[in-house]
Write a protein that holds these residues in place. Sequence first.
Motif, short mmCIF file in Angstrom:
data_model
loop_
_atom_site.label_atom_id
_atom_site.label_comp_id
_atom_site.label_asym_id
_atom_site.label_seq_id
_atom_site.Cartn_x
_atom_site.Cartn_y
_atom_site.Cartn_z
N PRO A 193 41.97 42.32 46.56
CA PRO A 193 40.57 42.49 46.15
C PRO A 193 39.67 42.92 47.32
O PRO A 193 38.80 43.78 47.14
CB PRO A 193 40.20 41.11 45.63
CG PRO A 193 41.48 40.54 45.12
CD PRO A 193 42.51 41.02 46.09
N ALA A 194 39.88 42.35 48.49
CA ALA A 194 39.06 42.72 49.64
C ALA A 194 39.23 44.19 50.00
O ALA A 194 38.26 44.89 50.31
CB ALA A 194 39.41 41.83 50.84
N GLU A 211 45.25 34.47 46.60
CA GLU A 211 45.82 33.15 46.29
C GLU A 211 44.71 32.15 46.01
O GLU A 211 44.84 31.27 45.14
CB GLU A 211 46.68 32.68 47.46
CG GLU A 211 47.41 31.38 47.19
CD GLU A 211 48.35 30.99 48.32
OE1 GLU A 211 48.95 29.90 48.26
OE2 GLU A 211 48.49 31.79 49.28
N PHE A 212 43.60 32.29 46.75
CA PHE A 212 42.45 31.41 46.54
C PHE A 212 41.23 32.28 46.31
O PHE A 212 40.62 32.78 47.26
CB PHE A 212 42.23 30.50 47.76
CG PHE A 212 43.42 29.64 48.09
CD1 PHE A 212 43.71 28.53 47.32
CD2 PHE A 212 44.26 29.96 49.14
CE1 PHE A 212 44.81 27.74 47.60
CE2 PHE A 212 45.37 29.18 49.44
CZ PHE A 212 45.64 28.05 48.66
N ALA A 252 43.52 39.99 35.46
CA ALA A 252 42.41 39.03 35.47
C ALA A 252 42.38 38.25 36.78
O ALA A 252 41.29 38.01 37.35
CB ALA A 252 42.53 38.08 34.29
N ARG A 253 43.55 37.84 37.28
CA ARG A 253 43.59 37.11 38.56
C ARG A 253 43.08 37.99 39.69
O ARG A 253 42.35 37.53 40.57
CB ARG A 253 45.00 36.63 38.85
CG ARG A 253 45.46 35.48 37.96
CD ARG A 253 46.70 34.81 38.52
NE ARG A 253 47.82 35.73 38.63
CZ ARG A 253 48.67 35.99 37.65
NH1 ARG A 253 48.52 35.40 36.46
NH2 ARG A 253 49.67 36.82 37.81
N PHE A 254 43.46 39.27 39.67
CA PHE A 254 42.98 40.19 40.69
C PHE A 254 41.46 40.36 40.59
O PHE A 254 40.75 40.28 41.60
CB PHE A 254 43.67 41.55 40.54
CG PHE A 254 43.21 42.57 41.54
CD1 PHE A 254 43.82 42.66 42.78
CD2 PHE A 254 42.18 43.45 41.24
CE1 PHE A 254 43.39 43.60 43.72
CE2 PHE A 254 41.75 44.39 42.16
CZ PHE A 254 42.36 44.46 43.41
N ALA A 255 40.97 40.59 39.39
CA ALA A 255 39.53 40.81 39.20
C ALA A 255 38.73 39.58 39.61
O ALA A 255 37.59 39.71 40.07
CB ALA A 255 39.25 41.16 37.73
N GLY A 256 39.32 38.39 39.47
CA GLY A 256 38.63 37.18 39.89
C GLY A 256 38.32 37.16 41.37
O GLY A 256 37.39 36.48 41.80
#
Length: 218
Positions: free
Chosen positions: A78-79, A103-104, A133-137
């Motif tokens: 994401p960064a 991961e966090f 969804a986990r990535f977008a979070g």
Amino acid sequence: MGLFRWLFGAPQRVASRDVIWLTDAARWRGAAAAIGAHLTAGRSVLVLAQFPATLAAFGEQLLGRGWPHLAVPSELTPAAALKLASGPPRVLFGLVRNLKPDEFPPPDTAPLSSLPVVVLERHLLRAHDEHVARFAGGLGSRAAVEYHISMGDPLMALFAGEWVTNVLRNLGMKESESIDSAIVGRRIEQAQAKIAKEVASEQDADSPAEWLERNRAR
């Protein structure tokens, strides 16, 4: 805890919606319109596909429109995505399998996500959509993920055959129109759960049809 937070719960970290089109051609046009709107508003947009064949098909649309674009690297975090999107508006595109979620993820108090996500299809297994969804979070709070789906997709055929498309046409639905329904979203999730029970060990594939051929039990 504030009163409204207690009454209605915490804001959803990732808001997902399904946009269903009658045909593949309508899906490409609809997704392109959504992407173009983001670019016009001065925002970069991350465009993802679950399968290489889908990404290749959309690539023709992308090149034809002359939009600034960049293929994302493998193991995209994401960064890194936010950094790539920080310059002039452009289309970042790649495969879901190349995403590397945090991961966090950041806390709910993180700034609003500045990078919308457009996915060109639902996978036949829910786990792959949950990976998005986990990535977008990790992109910030209240990230938005929009799935564009064709009634001709193999996943849709499992519960909405050609007769549904014909009914919609007879009711006056045009190819320029789409369905945005939570009910359809639930039916998609149910179909994915059914497929998951039939898959012992997953093999990668180039397209949804090939994935079904290689992975679904007979």
